[in-house]
Enzyme design. Sequence first.
Site, PDB file in Angstrom:
ATOM      1  N   ASP A 182       0.988  -1.090  -0.056  1.00  0.00           N
ATOM      2  CA  ASP A 182      -0.111   0.014   0.015  1.00  0.00           C
ATOM      3  C   ASP A 182       0.867   1.233   0.090  1.00  0.00           C
ATOM      4  OD1 ASP A 182      -2.324   1.449   0.056  1.00  0.00           O
ATOM      5  OD2 ASP A 182      -2.760   1.054   2.101  1.00  0.00           O
ATOM      6  N   HIS A 232       2.612   3.425  -9.025  1.00  0.00           N
ATOM      7  CA  HIS A 232       2.438   1.844  -9.242  1.00  0.00           C
ATOM      8  C   HIS A 232       3.499   1.501  -9.927  1.00  0.00           C
ATOM      9  CE1 HIS A 232      -1.490   2.326  -7.690  1.00  0.00           C
ATOM     10  NE2 HIS A 232      -2.007   2.939  -8.610  1.00  0.00           N
ATOM     11  N   LEU A 251      10.546 -20.845  -4.998  1.00  0.00           N
ATOM     12  CA  LEU A 251       9.430 -19.823  -4.122  1.00  0.00           C
ATOM     13  C   LEU A 251       8.241 -19.765  -5.212  1.00  0.00           C
ATOM     14  CD1 LEU A 251       9.032 -17.326  -2.351  1.00  0.00           C
ATOM     15  CD2 LEU A 251      10.028 -15.937  -4.076  1.00  0.00           C
TER      16      LEU A 251
HETATM   17  C1  IPE Z   1      -5.387  -2.799  -0.414  1.00  0.00           C
HETATM   18  O1  IPE Z   1      -5.183  -1.579  -0.320  1.00  0.00           O
HETATM   19  C2  IPE Z   1      -5.382  -3.227  -1.761  1.00  0.00           C
HETATM   20  C3  IPE Z   1      -4.204  -3.625  -2.288  1.00  0.00           C
HETATM   21  C4  IPE Z   1      -2.932  -3.157  -1.780  1.00  0.00           C
HETATM   22  C5  IPE Z   1      -4.325  -4.206  -3.530  1.00  0.00           C
HETATM   23  P1  IPE Z   1      -6.162  -0.592  -0.548  1.00  0.00           P
HETATM   24  O2  IPE Z   1      -5.260   0.970  -0.681  1.00  0.00           O
HETATM   25  O3  IPE Z   1      -7.034  -0.762  -1.696  1.00  0.00           O
HETATM   26  O4  IPE Z   1      -6.987  -0.563   1.046  1.00  0.00           O
HETATM   27  P2  IPE Z   1      -7.651   0.852   1.670  1.00  0.00           P
HETATM   28  O5  IPE Z   1      -8.834   1.488   0.586  1.00  0.00           O
HETATM   29  O6  IPE Z   1      -6.589   1.755   2.133  1.00  0.00           O
HETATM   30  O7  IPE Z   1      -8.416  -0.006   2.965  1.00  0.00           O
HETATM   31  C1  IPE Z   2      -1.622   0.329  -3.225  1.00  0.00           C
HETATM   32  O1  IPE Z   2      -1.280   1.576  -3.369  1.00  0.00           O
HETATM   33  C2  IPE Z   2      -1.747  -0.334  -4.739  1.00  0.00           C
HETATM   34  C3  IPE Z   2      -3.322  -0.765  -5.045  1.00  0.00           C
HETATM   35  C4  IPE Z   2      -4.108  -0.662  -4.195  1.00  0.00           C
HETATM   36  C5  IPE Z   2      -3.414  -1.253  -6.380  1.00  0.00           C
HETATM   37  P1  IPE Z   2      -2.701   2.621  -3.427  1.00  0.00           P
HETATM   38  O2  IPE Z   2      -2.912   2.909  -4.630  1.00  0.00           O
HETATM   39  O3  IPE Z   2      -3.700   2.302  -2.552  1.00  0.00           O
HETATM   40  O4  IPE Z   2      -1.919   3.918  -2.737  1.00  0.00           O
HETATM   41  P2  IPE Z   2      -2.582   4.845  -1.577  1.00  0.00           P
HETATM   42  O5  IPE Z   2      -3.076   3.975  -0.557  1.00  0.00           O
HETATM   43  O6  IPE Z   2      -3.478   5.830  -2.573  1.00  0.00           O
HETATM   44  O7  IPE Z   2      -1.387   5.797  -1.258  1.00  0.00           O
HETATM   45 MG    MG Z   3      -4.063   2.328  -0.607  1.00  0.00          MG
END
Ligand code: IPE
Ligand code: IPE
Ligand code: MG
Length: 241
Positions: free
Chosen positions: A21, A38, A132
Amino acid sequence: MTTPSSNPPGSVPRHIAIIMDGNGRWARSKGLERLSGHERGAEAVRDCVKGCRELGVEYLTLYAFSTENWQRPKSEVMGLMALLERFVTKELAELNAQGVRVEAIGHITDLPESTQKALRHAIETTAQNNKLTLVLALSYSSRVEIVDAIQEIAREVQAGKLDPSAIDAELLSRHLYTRAYPDPDLLIRTSGEMRLSNFLLWQLSYTEFYITPTLWPDFRKEELLQAVRDFGKRQRRFGGI
Ligand code: IPE
Ligand code: IPE
Ligand code: MG
């Protein structure tokens, strides 16, 4: 049954799960588009796979896209799908050379056809590798996974193949997408959020957590080693004393 002695000091987790995240926040802090976050996140994935290989971790499950993530703007969703497709295509030779077997859990058929194709190709090409297992959670929801399992079990009962009294936790586990993997020993979540966001609710029952403020694109092998060292100091009790 798992016992406290299954985690002697300094031991390496067999299975690490990661909620990757913070890509969006990383991009914003640099004045960049979310998709750049990303892209940089993919480098962290590469680094962690290498780190897990070197440590002798057997399973690495990465939360790459949740069912809820479909709600994001179409441009971000399509950018993520294109990135996934590029990643499994470009990294395939390297993953194969490292003996990594690629697998996926979730509703894969929700993904665009070309992404599915690239993913299936990576899965088939690496199927015989055994160093792995890299499990990508895609269009994944833990609640949907449990509901899918219950539907499968209900159909077996309806067909007269299963007695309801034979349904126990072990049987439910065998109907989850993760049936072939041990439960994660260590869960890592980057960017500091203290929540599971619908990830492996059942499987994480006795998992050790490592939550770090580091944003996913900045997460590197050094911090993976730190998380594993931390894990090595935990005393897992599994409800015992
Ligand atoms: C969780 O992250 C999903 C992934 C890392 C793929 P999100 O950014 O979607 O989760 P929330 O919205 O903070 O709970
Ligand atoms: C995690 O990073 C990637 C996915 C959920 C696909 P985020 O896109 O949720 O990044 P934040 O949480 O907005 O910083
Ligand atoms: Mg996120």
